[in-house]
Write an enzyme that holds these catalytic residues in place. Sequence first.
Site, PDB file in Angstrom:
ATOM      1  N   CYS A 175      -4.609   1.739  84.509  1.00 16.23           N
ATOM      2  CA  CYS A 175      -3.544   2.316  83.887  1.00 16.23           C
ATOM      3  C   CYS A 175      -3.170   3.704  84.216  1.00 16.23           C
ATOM      4  O   CYS A 175      -1.919   3.816  84.265  1.00 16.23           O
ATOM      5  CB  CYS A 175      -3.832   2.296  82.338  1.00 16.23           C
ATOM      6  SG  CYS A 175      -3.789   0.767  81.637  1.00 16.23           S
ATOM      7  N   HIS A 209      -9.897  -6.676  73.975  1.00 14.89           N
ATOM      8  CA  HIS A 209      -9.857  -5.342  73.920  1.00 14.89           C
ATOM      9  C   HIS A 209      -8.397  -4.717  73.209  1.00 14.89           C
ATOM     10  O   HIS A 209      -7.570  -5.420  73.446  1.00 14.89           O
ATOM     11  CB  HIS A 209     -10.065  -4.817  75.384  1.00 14.89           C
ATOM     12  CG  HIS A 209      -9.027  -4.622  76.431  1.00 14.89           C
ATOM     13  ND1 HIS A 209      -8.641  -5.912  76.962  1.00 14.89           N
ATOM     14  CD2 HIS A 209      -7.891  -3.842  76.463  1.00 14.89           C
ATOM     15  CE1 HIS A 209      -7.746  -5.812  77.574  1.00 14.89           C
ATOM     16  NE2 HIS A 209      -7.193  -4.438  77.322  1.00 14.89           N
ATOM     17  N   HIS A 256      -2.596  -4.527  71.992  1.00 18.56           N
ATOM     18  CA  HIS A 256      -2.506  -6.052  72.388  1.00 18.56           C
ATOM     19  C   HIS A 256      -2.586  -6.682  71.251  1.00 18.56           C
ATOM     20  O   HIS A 256      -3.296  -6.600  70.132  1.00 18.56           O
ATOM     21  CB  HIS A 256      -3.261  -6.516  73.214  1.00 18.56           C
ATOM     22  CG  HIS A 256      -3.470  -5.718  74.609  1.00 18.56           C
ATOM     23  ND1 HIS A 256      -2.577  -5.737  75.544  1.00 18.56           N
ATOM     24  CD2 HIS A 256      -4.518  -5.319  75.459  1.00 18.56           C
ATOM     25  CE1 HIS A 256      -2.985  -5.183  76.743  1.00 18.56           C
ATOM     26  NE2 HIS A 256      -4.142  -5.110  76.606  1.00 18.56           N
ATOM     27  N   ASP A 262      -4.395   6.102  77.419  1.00 18.69           N
ATOM     28  CA  ASP A 262      -5.543   5.271  76.827  1.00 18.69           C
ATOM     29  C   ASP A 262      -6.896   5.707  76.641  1.00 18.69           C
ATOM     30  O   ASP A 262      -7.699   5.053  77.009  1.00 18.69           O
ATOM     31  CB  ASP A 262      -5.820   3.948  77.795  1.00 18.69           C
ATOM     32  CG  ASP A 262      -4.225   3.136  78.005  1.00 18.69           C
ATOM     33  OD1 ASP A 262      -3.400   3.562  77.375  1.00 18.69           O
ATOM     34  OD2 ASP A 262      -4.271   2.119  78.772  1.00 18.69           O
ATOM     35  N   LYS A 270       1.582   0.065  74.539  1.00 15.94           N
ATOM     36  CA  LYS A 270       2.023  -0.771  75.739  1.00 15.94           C
ATOM     37  C   LYS A 270       0.988  -2.021  75.591  1.00 15.94           C
ATOM     38  O   LYS A 270      -0.135  -2.158  75.094  1.00 15.94           O
ATOM     39  CB  LYS A 270       1.909  -0.036  76.782  1.00 15.94           C
ATOM     40  CG  LYS A 270       0.633   0.352  77.070  1.00 15.94           C
ATOM     41  CD  LYS A 270       0.538   1.333  78.492  1.00 15.94           C
ATOM     42  CE  LYS A 270      -0.834   1.786  78.593  1.00 15.94           C
ATOM     43  NZ  LYS A 270      -1.788   0.553  78.997  1.00 15.94           N
ATOM     44  N   ASP A 285      -3.194   1.526  74.694  1.00 17.35           N
ATOM     45  CA  ASP A 285      -3.314  -0.075  75.100  1.00 17.35           C
ATOM     46  C   ASP A 285      -3.175  -0.899  73.713  1.00 17.35           C
ATOM     47  O   ASP A 285      -4.001  -0.496  72.888  1.00 17.35           O
ATOM     48  CB  ASP A 285      -4.253  -0.449  75.885  1.00 17.35           C
ATOM     49  CG  ASP A 285      -4.330  -1.416  76.647  1.00 17.35           C
ATOM     50  OD1 ASP A 285      -3.000  -1.755  77.486  1.00 17.35           O
ATOM     51  OD2 ASP A 285      -5.151  -2.405  77.072  1.00 17.35           O
ATOM     52  N   HIS A 301      -3.657 -12.105  73.606  1.00 14.97           N
ATOM     53  CA  HIS A 301      -3.115 -11.740  74.439  1.00 14.97           C
ATOM     54  C   HIS A 301      -3.353 -12.377  75.717  1.00 14.97           C
ATOM     55  O   HIS A 301      -4.308 -12.763  76.224  1.00 14.97           O
ATOM     56  CB  HIS A 301      -3.288  -9.949  74.500  1.00 14.97           C
ATOM     57  CG  HIS A 301      -1.996  -9.623  75.500  1.00 14.97           C
ATOM     58  ND1 HIS A 301      -2.292  -9.202  76.858  1.00 14.97           N
ATOM     59  CD2 HIS A 301      -0.726  -9.318  75.429  1.00 14.97           C
ATOM     60  CE1 HIS A 301      -1.367  -8.481  77.290  1.00 14.97           C
ATOM     61  NE2 HIS A 301      -0.445  -8.563  76.483  1.00 14.97           N
TER      62      HIS A 301
HETATM   63  C1  VGL Z   1      -6.497  -0.914  80.942  1.00 16.02           C
HETATM   64  C2  VGL Z   1      -7.284  -3.006  81.626  1.00 16.02           C
HETATM   65  C3  VGL Z   1      -7.021  -3.786  80.636  1.00 16.02           C
HETATM   66  C4  VGL Z   1      -6.428   0.490  81.341  1.00 16.02           C
HETATM   67  C5  VGL Z   1      -6.006  -1.612  79.986  1.00 16.02           C
HETATM   68  O1  VGL Z   1      -6.331   1.345  80.230  1.00 16.02           O
HETATM   69  O2  VGL Z   1      -6.767   0.931  82.013  1.00 16.02           O
HETATM   70  N1  VGL Z   1      -7.241  -1.593  81.984  1.00 16.02           N
HETATM   71  N2  VGL Z   1      -5.977  -2.868  79.861  1.00 16.02           N
HETATM   72 ZN    ZN Z   2      -5.387  -3.928  78.144  1.00 11.57          ZN
END
Ligand code: VGL
Ligand code: ZN
Length: 198
Positions: A152, A82, A49, A9, A107, A47, A53
Amino acid sequence: MTQALLVIDIQTDFCPGGALAVPDGDAIVPGVNALMHDFKEIILTQDWHPKGHSSFASSHSGKAPFETVEMDYGAQMLWPDHCVQGSAGAAFHPGLNETLGNIVIRKGVNPGIDSYSAFFENDRTTRTGLHGYLQERGVSTLTLVGLALDFCVYYSALDAARLGYRVTVRGDLCRAIDLDGSLAAARDKMRTAGVSLA
Ligand code: VGL
Ligand code: ZN
């Protein structure tokens, strides 16, 4: 080929100026680019979404980011909107050498389930396909870098250990959100799970 690098990510929204900025998140980009040259098998995660979401606070009336709600699968932390699919914030950090990635795992695409881990969604049972990919490629040892160390990266490392991989997390090439002691808790649990934290 038994070793792989998992780059978690490293996206614009998780870097300073982004919607869910991880402090100093962009500082790891040059080191991650350099490390990629040491691996032949590189997996990038994103990430990703859909709008609206269920992990977004804006999808729950009366809720603010960083509060939690109870979902069918357990407690879920709520986030600012996000990494919306196709948005500028969902793109990889512009400095990341994404051309070295062999495959991108996206994901968090299921509207009703968040997915911190690169292996399983937050219900802990729905698989992303990454384990199958790694098995087909004969990978048994994983090195993890990226954002965020206490979400993550942490969930991915625990799942990888549970699935039987030898796992190293390069803490110097990660940055954390650190909500309410989440970083210290993540470090403890990773160590207990046999993850080596370099
Ligand atoms: C993440 C919060 C929400 C991450 C992703 O990549 O750590 N944290 N979505
Ligand atoms: Zn996320």
